[in-house]
Design a protein around this motif. Structure first.
Motif, short mmCIF file in Angstrom:
data_model
loop_
_atom_site.label_atom_id
_atom_site.label_comp_id
_atom_site.label_asym_id
_atom_site.label_seq_id
_atom_site.Cartn_x
_atom_site.Cartn_y
_atom_site.Cartn_z
N ALA A 91 0.81 -1.22 0.00
CA ALA A 91 0.00 0.00 0.00
C ALA A 91 0.84 1.27 0.00
O ALA A 91 0.31 2.35 -0.26
CB ALA A 91 -0.93 0.01 1.21
N GLY A 92 2.13 1.16 0.30
CA GLY A 92 2.96 2.36 0.37
C GLY A 92 2.67 3.16 1.62
O GLY A 92 2.05 2.68 2.57
N GLU A 93 3.14 4.39 1.61
CA GLU A 93 2.97 5.25 2.79
C GLU A 93 1.51 5.63 2.96
O GLU A 93 0.77 5.80 1.99
CB GLU A 93 3.82 6.52 2.62
N CYS A 94 1.09 5.74 4.22
CA CYS A 94 -0.30 6.12 4.52
C CYS A 94 -0.30 7.32 5.45
O CYS A 94 0.38 7.32 6.48
CB CYS A 94 -1.03 4.95 5.18
N ARG A 95 -1.06 8.34 5.08
CA ARG A 95 -1.12 9.56 5.89
C ARG A 95 -2.35 9.60 6.81
O ARG A 95 -2.57 10.58 7.50
CB ARG A 95 -1.12 10.80 4.98
N ASP A 96 -3.14 8.54 6.80
CA ASP A 96 -4.31 8.48 7.67
C ASP A 96 -4.34 7.12 8.37
O ASP A 96 -5.15 6.25 8.05
CB ASP A 96 -5.59 8.70 6.87
N MET A 97 -3.45 6.95 9.34
CA MET A 97 -3.34 5.66 9.99
C MET A 97 -4.58 5.29 10.81
O MET A 97 -4.94 4.11 10.86
CB MET A 97 -2.09 5.61 10.86
N PRO A 98 -5.27 6.22 11.46
CA PRO A 98 -6.50 5.80 12.15
C PRO A 98 -7.50 5.13 11.20
O PRO A 98 -8.09 4.09 11.53
CB PRO A 98 -7.05 7.11 12.72
N ALA A 99 -7.67 5.68 10.00
CA ALA A 99 -8.58 5.07 9.02
C ALA A 99 -8.03 3.72 8.56
O ALA A 99 -8.79 2.77 8.34
CB ALA A 99 -8.77 6.00 7.83
N ALA A 100 -6.71 3.63 8.43
CA ALA A 100 -6.11 2.36 8.01
C ALA A 100 -6.38 1.26 9.04
O ALA A 100 -6.75 0.14 8.69
CB ALA A 100 -4.60 2.54 7.83
N TYR A 101 -6.21 1.58 10.31
CA TYR A 101 -6.49 0.59 11.34
C TYR A 101 -7.96 0.18 11.32
O TYR A 101 -8.30 -0.99 11.48
CB TYR A 101 -6.14 1.15 12.73
N MET A 102 -8.84 1.16 11.10
CA MET A 102 -10.27 0.86 11.11
C MET A 102 -10.68 -0.04 9.95
O MET A 102 -11.67 -0.76 10.03
CB MET A 102 -11.08 2.16 11.07
N LEU A 103 -9.92 -0.02 8.87
CA LEU A 103 -10.20 -0.90 7.73
C LEU A 103 -9.70 -2.32 7.97
O LEU A 103 -10.02 -3.22 7.21
CB LEU A 103 -9.53 -0.35 6.46
N SER A 104 -8.92 -2.51 9.03
CA SER A 104 -8.28 -3.80 9.28
C SER A 104 -9.13 -4.68 10.18
O SER A 104 -9.81 -4.20 11.09
CB SER A 104 -6.91 -3.58 9.94
N ASP A 105 -9.05 -5.97 9.94
CA ASP A 105 -9.69 -6.94 10.81
C ASP A 105 -8.73 -7.44 11.88
O ASP A 105 -9.14 -7.83 12.97
CB ASP A 105 -10.22 -8.11 9.98
N VAL A 106 -7.45 -7.43 11.55
CA VAL A 106 -6.41 -7.79 12.52
C VAL A 106 -5.14 -7.06 12.10
O VAL A 106 -4.88 -6.86 10.92
CB VAL A 106 -6.18 -9.31 12.58
N VAL A 107 -4.36 -6.62 13.11
CA VAL A 107 -3.13 -5.87 12.86
C VAL A 107 -1.95 -6.71 13.34
O VAL A 107 -2.00 -7.33 14.41
CB VAL A 107 -3.14 -4.51 13.57
N VAL A 108 -0.89 -6.72 12.54
CA VAL A 108 0.28 -7.56 12.82
C VAL A 108 1.49 -6.69 13.13
O VAL A 108 1.76 -5.70 12.45
CB VAL A 108 0.60 -8.47 11.62
N SER A 109 2.22 -7.08 14.17
CA SER A 109 3.53 -6.51 14.48
C SER A 109 4.50 -7.68 14.50
O SER A 109 4.62 -8.38 15.51
CB SER A 109 3.52 -5.79 15.82
N ALA A 110 5.18 -7.93 13.37
CA ALA A 110 5.95 -9.16 13.19
C ALA A 110 7.46 -8.93 13.27
O ALA A 110 8.23 -9.67 12.66
CB ALA A 110 5.60 -9.80 11.85
N SER A 111 7.88 -7.92 14.01
CA SER A 111 9.31 -7.60 14.07
C SER A 111 10.14 -8.80 14.47
O SER A 111 9.81 -9.51 15.42
CB SER A 111 9.55 -6.46 15.07
N THR A 112 11.23 -9.01 13.73
CA THR A 112 12.10 -10.14 14.02
C THR A 112 13.14 -9.79 15.08
O THR A 112 13.78 -10.67 15.64
CB THR A 112 12.81 -10.63 12.75
N GLU A 113 13.34 -8.50 15.35
CA GLU A 113 14.20 -8.04 16.43
C GLU A 113 13.32 -7.29 17.43
O GLU A 113 12.33 -6.66 17.04
CB GLU A 113 15.29 -7.11 15.89
#
Length: 391
Positions: free
Chosen positions: A268-290
């Motif tokens: 999706a590239g850069e997003c300037r409206d992260m609250p709306a992006a989260y609201m469009l999501s059914d689940v959010v992932v934080s998969a950092s390997t470090e």
């Protein structure tokens, strides 16, 4: 509003925050939030950095920005910056200097030792220690009169790797702006606009991984996990710019092609409206390997009632409540990530609503911007009172 004895007397204390620049990121966001809180509390807020797009937001909040090349790691430039900061401390009558990154922290440390000004540091990440020189370079973040660790994980890292009086360290997690990350304030129009830009299909669950495209953020892990979920209708959306890491983006695209996941993974590239992006999501992932020092994504997502699947290390392991607001899985384990995503995507109806309510309350109670700022101002006040007792 947080008021202090000094501000009530009409003699506002002045805090100078120093950092490399004001482009984007968690350190920068915390700096602007803190400056805004100081102004609202009747204090005077100064910020010194090399500048960037967030300067405008800082100045709208009523703070003053001073441009200095604090992003430089050149030892001679750092010494020159120290002299400039000492001059600013005297010119503006600065009461507290707060450093948020290593190179500017060294300049600020030398300046405060020269001027006798109380010095605060915020330790934001588990900086790598590759030898005695690097340990010494990192150690400036532990030389404050107060040292703020942004998570218990960072607090343990400091205690295990550096010599520090434990009485000088405080754990203050980062805070989320609940006036911005509020599901009631994200309009349908904003969500529709973003959905159209991302070409989302109605009825297809969205698995979102926000974060710049860099290897340790774990985009490759999510892509591999999606290959384990071919029987589950879902779309993985990778939100974030490659910031010039073209080779890594091409590597990810090649993996998507090889695994035949073009219909299941979207960049999706850069997003300037992260609250709306989260609201469009059914689940959010934080998969950092470090391990991350804090992990802002997991907290922002929970603030908007979204279930989170995160790597079970670093600050993220502190912010997610397993079985209540999300799942914690071993880092760099696509199969474990896929299994958790399968459970998250199965949430529905009242069960999903209950998870959302718990997540939002969890953030309100523990990770609000207001709480972060109040705790930090309390440290400033503590130092001012100590200084007053010495005179």
């Amino acid at each position: 509003m947080i008021e202090t004895e000094n501000s009530q007397r009409g003699n506002p204390p002045t805090v100078l925050q120093v950092l490399p620049g004001l482009v984007t990121g968690g350190v920068e966001r915390g700096t602007v939030d803190m400056a805004d809180a100081l102004v609202q509390a009747g204090w005077r807020a100064l910020v010194a950095s090399s500048g960037g797009p967030m300067v405008r937001e800082l100045e709208r909040a009523g703070a003053t920005h001073i441009t200095l090349p604090l992003d430089s790691k050149n030892p001679f430039r750092m010494r020159t910056n120290a002299r400039e900061l000492a001059r600013l401390i005297q010119e503006y009558g600065v009461h507290i200097v707060h450093a948020r990154s290593r190179a500017p922290a060294w300049s600020a440390y030398w300046a405060t030792r020269r001027t006798g000004t109380p010095f605060v540091t915020s330790f934001h990440a588990p900086y790598k220690i590759t030898g005695p020189v690097k340990r010494w370079y990192n150690s400036v973040m532990t030389r404050g009169d107060r040292v703020i660790a942004i998570s218990n994980f960072i607090g343990r890292h400091i205690a295990e790797n550096y010599k520090i009086d434990p009485n000088l360290m405080r754990v203050i997690p980062r805070g989320v702006d609940l006036d911005r990350f509020d599901p009631e304030l994200v309009s349908a129009e904003r969500m529709i606009q973003l959905s159209e830009a991302w070409r989302l299909e109605d009825g297809v669950p969205v698995v979102m991984l926000p974060g710049r495209l860099t290897r340790w953020k774990g985009q490759a892990v999510l892509i591999q996990a999606m290959a384990e979920l071919r029987d589950v209708p879902a779309l993985a959306v990778l939100v974030g710019s490659d910031q010039g890491r073209v080779a890594y983006r091409e590597e990810l695209e090649a993996t998507v092609e090889k695994l035949e996941l073009k219909s299941s993974v979207r960049f999706a590239g850069e997003c300037r409206d992260m609250p709306a992006a989260y609201m469009l999501s059914d689940v959010v992932v934080s998969a950092s390997t470090e391990p991350e020092g804090f992990g802002r994504v997991s907290v922002e997502a929970q603030a908007l009632g979204r279930p989170v699947v995160g790597s079970n290390h670093g600050g993220v392991a502190e912010t997610v409540l397993p079985g209540q607001t999300g799942w914690l899985v071993p880092a760099d384990d696509p199969k474990a990530l896929a299994a958790a995503l399968r459970q998250a995507l199965a949430l529905a109806g009242e069960e999903r609503a209950a998870w959302a309510a718990r997540a939002m309350e969890h953030v309100r109670q523990n990770y609000s911007k207001q709480l972060m700022c109040a705790r930090t101002i309390a440290i400033y006040q503590e130092l001012l009172e100590e200084r007053a007792g010495m005179t």
